[in-house]
Design a protein around this motif. Structure first.
Motif, PDB file in Angstrom:
ATOM      1  N   SER A   5       0.839  -1.204   0.000  1.00  0.00           N
ATOM      2  CA  SER A   5       0.000   0.000   0.000  1.00  0.00           C
ATOM      3  C   SER A   5       0.868   1.246   0.000  1.00  0.00           C
ATOM      4  O   SER A   5       0.625   2.189  -0.769  1.00  0.00           O
ATOM      5  N   LYS A   6       1.884   1.262   0.855  1.00  0.00           N
ATOM      6  CA  LYS A   6       2.789   2.410   0.888  1.00  0.00           C
ATOM      7  C   LYS A   6       3.555   2.542  -0.427  1.00  0.00           C
ATOM      8  O   LYS A   6       3.765   3.654  -0.919  1.00  0.00           O
ATOM      9  N   PHE A   7       3.974   1.419  -0.978  1.00  0.00           N
ATOM     10  CA  PHE A   7       4.714   1.446  -2.237  1.00  0.00           C
ATOM     11  C   PHE A   7       3.831   1.962  -3.372  1.00  0.00           C
ATOM     12  O   PHE A   7       4.261   2.783  -4.183  1.00  0.00           O
ATOM     13  N   LYS A   8       2.583   1.517  -3.419  1.00  0.00           N
ATOM     14  CA  LYS A   8       1.647   1.946  -4.452  1.00  0.00           C
ATOM     15  C   LYS A   8       1.364   3.444  -4.345  1.00  0.00           C
ATOM     16  O   LYS A   8       1.360   4.161  -5.360  1.00  0.00           O
ATOM     17  N   ASN A   9       1.144   3.945  -3.134  1.00  0.00           N
ATOM     18  CA  ASN A   9       0.875   5.370  -2.953  1.00  0.00           C
ATOM     19  C   ASN A   9       2.090   6.213  -3.332  1.00  0.00           C
ATOM     20  O   ASN A   9       1.959   7.280  -3.934  1.00  0.00           O
ATOM     21  N   SER A  10       3.271   5.733  -2.964  1.00  0.00           N
ATOM     22  CA  SER A  10       4.492   6.453  -3.304  1.00  0.00           C
ATOM     23  C   SER A  10       4.689   6.508  -4.816  1.00  0.00           C
ATOM     24  O   SER A  10       5.073   7.550  -5.378  1.00  0.00           O
ATOM     25  N   GLU A  27       2.326   6.298  -7.139  1.00  0.00           N
ATOM     26  CA  GLU A  27       1.307   7.173  -7.721  1.00  0.00           C
ATOM     27  C   GLU A  27       1.702   8.644  -7.585  1.00  0.00           C
ATOM     28  O   GLU A  27       1.473   9.447  -8.499  1.00  0.00           O
ATOM     29  N   SER A  28       2.298   9.009  -6.456  1.00  0.00           N
ATOM     30  CA  SER A  28       2.778  10.384  -6.283  1.00  0.00           C
ATOM     31  C   SER A  28       3.884  10.695  -7.276  1.00  0.00           C
ATOM     32  O   SER A  28       3.940  11.800  -7.846  1.00  0.00           O
ATOM     33  N   LEU A  29       4.764   9.725  -7.490  1.00  0.00           N
ATOM     34  CA  LEU A  29       5.845   9.911  -8.463  1.00  0.00           C
ATOM     35  C   LEU A  29       5.294  10.071  -9.873  1.00  0.00           C
ATOM     36  O   LEU A  29       5.758  10.938 -10.633  1.00  0.00           O
ATOM     37  N   MET A  30       4.302   9.276 -10.241  1.00  0.00           N
ATOM     38  CA  MET A  30       3.733   9.365 -11.583  1.00  0.00           C
ATOM     39  C   MET A  30       3.043  10.709 -11.804  1.00  0.00           C
ATOM     40  O   MET A  30       3.114  11.281 -12.901  1.00  0.00           O
ATOM     41  N   LYS A  31       2.381  11.236 -10.782  1.00  0.00           N
ATOM     42  CA  LYS A  31       1.752  12.552 -10.903  1.00  0.00           C
ATOM     43  C   LYS A  31       2.808  13.620 -11.163  1.00  0.00           C
ATOM     44  O   LYS A  31       2.586  14.552 -11.947  1.00  0.00           O
ATOM     45  N   LEU A  32       3.960  13.476 -10.511  1.00  0.00           N
ATOM     46  CA  LEU A  32       5.040  14.429 -10.728  1.00  0.00           C
ATOM     47  C   LEU A  32       5.621  14.287 -12.133  1.00  0.00           C
ATOM     48  O   LEU A  32       5.893  15.291 -12.812  1.00  0.00           O
ATOM     49  N   LEU A  33       5.794  13.062 -12.601  1.00  0.00           N
ATOM     50  CA  LEU A  33       6.358  12.830 -13.928  1.00  0.00           C
ATOM     51  C   LEU A  33       5.463  13.389 -15.030  1.00  0.00           C
ATOM     52  O   LEU A  33       5.962  13.855 -16.058  1.00  0.00           O
ATOM     53  N   LEU A  34       4.157  13.334 -14.815  1.00  0.00           N
ATOM     54  CA  LEU A  34       3.224  13.835 -15.826  1.00  0.00           C
ATOM     55  C   LEU A  34       3.308  15.343 -16.009  1.00  0.00           C
ATOM     56  O   LEU A  34       2.833  15.866 -17.016  1.00  0.00           O
ATOM     57  N   THR A  35       3.914  16.033 -15.046  1.00  0.00           N
ATOM     58  CA  THR A  35       4.049  17.491 -15.142  1.00  0.00           C
ATOM     59  C   THR A  35       5.413  17.905 -15.693  1.00  0.00           C
ATOM     60  O   THR A  35       5.700  19.096 -15.779  1.00  0.00           O
ATOM     61  N   THR A  36       6.252  16.941 -16.061  1.00  0.00           N
ATOM     62  CA  THR A  36       7.606  17.245 -16.502  1.00  0.00           C
ATOM     63  C   THR A  36       7.787  16.922 -17.979  1.00  0.00           C
ATOM     64  O   THR A  36       6.934  16.304 -18.612  1.00  0.00           O
ATOM     65  N   ALA A  37       8.931  17.333 -18.517  1.00  0.00           N
ATOM     66  CA  ALA A  37       9.342  16.976 -19.878  1.00  0.00           C
ATOM     67  C   ALA A  37      10.448  15.936 -19.755  1.00  0.00           C
ATOM     68  O   ALA A  37      11.616  16.285 -19.572  1.00  0.00           O
ATOM     69  N   PRO A  38      10.103  14.654 -19.822  1.00  0.00           N
ATOM     70  CA  PRO A  38      11.098  13.617 -19.521  1.00  0.00           C
ATOM     71  C   PRO A  38      12.060  13.351 -20.669  1.00  0.00           C
ATOM     72  O   PRO A  38      11.731  13.517 -21.847  1.00  0.00           O
ATOM     73  N   HIS A  39      13.253  12.954 -20.325  1.00  0.00           N
ATOM     74  CA  HIS A  39      14.268  12.475 -21.266  1.00  0.00           C
ATOM     75  C   HIS A  39      14.794  11.153 -20.710  1.00  0.00           C
ATOM     76  O   HIS A  39      15.087  11.054 -19.517  1.00  0.00           O
ATOM     77  N   TYR A  40      14.927  10.162 -21.577  1.00  0.00           N
ATOM     78  CA  TYR A  40      15.257   8.812 -21.133  1.00  0.00           C
ATOM     79  C   TYR A  40      16.674   8.432 -21.550  1.00  0.00           C
ATOM     80  O   TYR A  40      17.102   8.711 -22.674  1.00  0.00           O
ATOM     81  N   THR A  41      17.388   7.797 -20.635  1.00  0.00           N
ATOM     82  CA  THR A  41      18.711   7.245 -20.908  1.00  0.00           C
ATOM     83  C   THR A  41      18.690   5.772 -20.515  1.00  0.00           C
ATOM     84  O   THR A  41      18.435   5.441 -19.348  1.00  0.00           O
ATOM     85  N   ARG A  42      18.931   4.900 -21.473  1.00  0.00           N
ATOM     86  CA  ARG A  42      18.943   3.466 -21.222  1.00  0.00           C
ATOM     87  C   ARG A  42      20.387   2.982 -21.116  1.00  0.00           C
ATOM     88  O   ARG A  42      21.195   3.215 -22.017  1.00  0.00           O
TER      89      ARG A  42
END
Length: 357
Positions: free
Chosen positions: A199-204, A206-221
């Motif tokens: 439950s704590k992991f899921k809530n954490s 979800e908070s991270l995903m909300k933050l990511l949706l407000t950013t301009a992401p760049h990916y490095t693999r």
């Protein structure tokens, strides 16, 4: 944090920030338990975000170039996320129910409930002949077998309030900052109020995903060429497994479903102009800026018409190649076809040049 603190002195007035998210990566070991289940759930969620971002970027380029094509079919992993955290019944919800019951944990009961409630889901399976209690989840990167025994105990693993209070009094500034907001009261471990690990992991997350949706992401693999850390050693099988695990293979499949090859007008004319003997010398010396695209486009359309295969209709041709505003969008079959024409045309043009000379 260092960069953010340098570009703005007053943290209360921050409007922009630079963040780095280091992801564990997809995990599949000989023995997988709750830790791997949580990590792989996070990877499923981040993979969905990556695919959505990639599709959005592709679609924006198509719109800017005047293409009416859109991605329709691709492998969406929403069904896998529903299996893990969906409502009302999922792996996490059943695990939480078993963890919140006021009785000794019983992995047998959890297995029975998983098979009964989720047996019809195609993304979960069981080996009936295995003596080890487990369930297998088909993730986007492959199948992972999770061991059920010990999973309930790990999910109810609380942090003792005495330990939290001790860390709050630590002289280490980092530990003091991490645990300064933690409550030290005795937690209520009865019934539905019991807070579980998932439950704590899921809530954490979800908070991270909300933050990511407000950013301009760049990916490095990051891909390791070998697991032995040896220089100049490339192990193909290990690299392919990593490409599958980080979603690159799926991304390639999505790109191949559209127009994976995009060539600017100037480069396209330089590469294939020999086939139709287009007179482009006056335009190819110009700078490849957006303003020159209007000059080069008629030449490109003329060249595409000259290279049109006889057995392909005009409508079918648009599904294989499309002339945008500044680029030519191609599928792999058309690149192979044009390369064949170019290879055949080169000796004929050389012969003509020698004859004229």
């Amino acid at each position: 944090m260092f960069i953010n603190s340098c570009i703005c002195a007053d943290t209360s007035k921050w409007c922009n920030f630079i963040g780095v998210l280091d992801v564990y990566g997809f995990e599949c070991f000989q023995i997988n338990n709750l830790e791997q289940l949580c990590i792989n759930y996070a990877n499923e969620k981040l993979q969905q975000h990556f695919v959505a971002h990639y599709l959005r970027a592709q679609q924006e380029e198509y719109v800017s170039e005047g293409l009416g094509w859109s991605f329709v079919k691709y492998q969406d992993n929403q069904s896998r996320l529903d299996l893990l955290v969906g409502s009302p019944i999922s792996v996490f919800s059943l695990l939480n129910e078993e963890s919140r019951l006021n009785r000794a944990s019983d992995w047998k009961m959890l297995r029975v409930r998983l098979e009964k409630e989720l047996g019809g889901n195609g993304n979960i399976s069981w080996d009936k002949f295995s003596k080890v209690p487990h369930f297998t989840v088909t993730h986007y990167a492959g199948k992972v077998c999770y061991q059920i025994e010990g999973m309930v105990e790990k999910n109810t693993d609380p942090v003792p309030p005495e330990l939290t209070g001790l860390l709050q009094k630590s002289d280490n500034l980092l530990l003091h900052e991490i645990f300064s907001g933690k409550e030290t009261e005795m937690p209520n471990n009865k019934g539905l109020s019991k807070v579980t690990v998932v439950s704590k992991f899921k809530n954490s997350l979800e908070s991270l995903m909300k933050l990511l949706l407000t950013t301009a992401p760049h990916y490095t693999r990051c891909i390791k060429p070998n697991s032995d850390c040896r220089p100049l050693t490339f192990k193909r099988k290990e690299v392919v497994l990593q490409l599958e695990a980080c979603g690159i293979v799926e991304t390639i499949h999505i790109g191949a479903a559209g127009f994976p090859i995009r060539i600017p007008f100037k480069s396209f004319l330089q590469r294939y102009g020999l086939i139709a003997k287009c007179s482009t010398s006056g335009h190819l010396d110009a700078d490849p800026d957006p303003d020159s695209a209007g000059v080069l486009r008629p030449e490109v359309e003329k060249l595409l018409g000259a290279m049109l295969p006889h057995h392909v209709s005009h409508d079918d041709h648009r599904s294989l190649v499309h002339c945008g505003r500044t680029k030519v969008f191609l599928t792999q079959p058309m690149v192979s076809y044009y390369s064949g024409l170019k290879k055949y045309s080169r000796p004929l043009n050389v012969f003509t040049l020698c004859h004229v000379t």
